[in-house]
Write an enzyme that holds these catalytic residues in place. Structure first.
Site, PDB file in Angstrom:
ATOM      1  N   ASP B  55       0.820  -1.210   0.000  1.00 21.87           N
ATOM      2  CA  ASP B  55       0.000   0.000   0.000  1.00 21.87           C
ATOM      3  C   ASP B  55       0.858   1.266   0.000  1.00 21.87           C
ATOM      4  OD1 ASP B  55      -2.275  -1.629   0.243  1.00 21.87           O
ATOM      5  OD2 ASP B  55      -2.167  -1.594   2.434  1.00 21.87           O
ATOM      6  N   TYR B 112       4.640 -10.369   7.110  1.00 24.84           N
ATOM      7  CA  TYR B 112       4.529  -8.930   7.325  1.00 24.84           C
ATOM      8  C   TYR B 112       4.830  -8.615   8.783  1.00 24.84           C
ATOM      9  CZ  TYR B 112       2.229  -7.712   2.884  1.00 24.84           C
ATOM     10  OH  TYR B 112       1.945  -7.468   1.564  1.00 24.84           O
TER      11      TYR B 112
END
Lengths: 258, 258
Positions: B55, B112
């Site tokens: 993102d 992540y």
């Protein structure tokens, strides 16, 4: 009118140094941002005096400044200023001090840190704004040179042009090397503590030490370099972005007014 | 035509995410910068395929991409690309792989990390681009909720709009909390390892866990939230800038072609 002592941390990447520059279109400076925030909180212009001018791109973890502010009721100065400052400048501490306190003139000593990336690995992007990627270094040779720059010396050979300082004698109280574990032993942090620093003295000391570590400057020539009183005989100045002002010490002269 | 596997690190602050956006004035993207650098080195356009889209504002320490390049003689791809890339994007590794290798389709799992600043102290300016300043947290309560999100679930309630994915079942292989010593115990790092992530799934999991730690979401409701298959029943999405793609695992499918 209360006098505030502000302790500041900043990432200098976006700024043309600490000091406000009086120009037709003034560049971003840390002092300028701080005075802008103070003007909003105080409702009038407030002049800020820093312990020293950090160079364009250099950082701080403990810069100190003072300013005189209106006697507002119950202001949390730290919180109020941080709301108005950009996130790369933070007030770590704000406290009232005696009105004779002066951030520059009362400073007894300062500590700077210079971070060197001496690994052959790629500099991680997060570290790039904070380290000088200077290639591999002969670390024992560099460390052996540290005592030669320690103590009281005329550091004129380590002073860049641009300020008229009469007395160029300074005392380097300590000059040490560390290899912080958090950077996997790929960063050499030089810590320099002195009773004062000439213009770009910390960067010129680093430039010399890196030249020694690269085998480009014979450490046996350091006493002669100090004695020469001439900047041109030293290796190039280290870039500003590896430098961080760690702290400023006032030897108790920054006590509260009461 | 050789196929390259590139391992990349980047600070996402300056970029509108990984993926190129076809617009009249396209914003800066990581993929765009990489294709620009490849075009210079290769002398022609090169399309890059990433393991996944990060993102806007999110970071990577081990993003993976592949591309097909001309058979140039003796190019050090890592060094050649890093010279042409901005310093906030670095190629950590570049190696030739079999031409069936696909950075996205062959990925077996991804890790992540989400970094939370839960201290009442001011966020240090250096950390600001990398942590979510979420205020104080009930850490035991947050940690107790981690097992409830681990394992194979339909994570549709953790998927934001914008992609048409048929199968929303994913397996979270591990979800753990750590307190890195280098941040003085003021940062909680959430590590999430899964066989795949839905759009903003890691950020929505973090948003939920922070709400649990703030006492705003009863962890007993987590099974019902999973069963609801509806994003609107969950707490807000955590901001992108606390998120880092740590690594992509190919289970050996990224071996050299020879």
């Amino acid at each position: 009118m209360p006098r505030l002592k502000l302790t500041l941390a900043y990432v200098g990447t976006a700024y043309s140094g600490w000091q406000i520059q009086e120009k037709p279109s003034p560049p971003l400076t840390v002092q300028g941002e701080l005075e802008r925030a103070l003007a909003i909180v105080c409702g009038r212009a407030v002049r800020v005096f820093g312990a020293g001018r950090t160079d364009a791109g250099a950082h701080a973890e403990g810069q100190v400044a003072h300013c005189d502010v209106p006697a507002l009721r119950a202001v949390n100065w730290r919180a109020a200023l941080n709301v108005k400052l950009p996130p790369d400048i933070r007030v770590l501490d704000a406290r009232e001090v005696a009105d004779r306190f002066h951030a520059c003139f009362d400073a007894r000593k300062k500590i700077y840190r210079y971070d060197l990336w001496f690994s052959r690995r790629v500099v991680p992007p997060r570290l790039h704004p904070f380290v000088w990627d200077c290639g591999s270094l002969n670390l024992p040779q560099l460390e052996a040179a540290l005592p030669l720059l320690t103590g009281m010396h005329d550091f004129k050979s380590f002073q860049n042009r641009g300020t008229a300082v009469r007395d160029t004698v300074r005392t380097v109280l300590s000059l040490t090397a560390a290899y912080p574990a958090e950077f996997g032993g790929e960063v050499l942090s030089l810590h320099v503590e002195a009773d004062g620093f000439l213009k770009q003295m910390a960067r010129n000391m680093t430039g010399l030490l890196v030249a020694v570590g690269q085998g480009k400057f014979d450490p046996a020539r350091i006493p002669a370099l100090l004695a020469a009183h001439e900047r041109a005989q030293g290796p190039p100045t280290a870039p500003a972005h590896g430098l961080t002002l760690v702290s400023v010490d006032y030897g108790g002269n920054d006590a509260c007014p009461v």
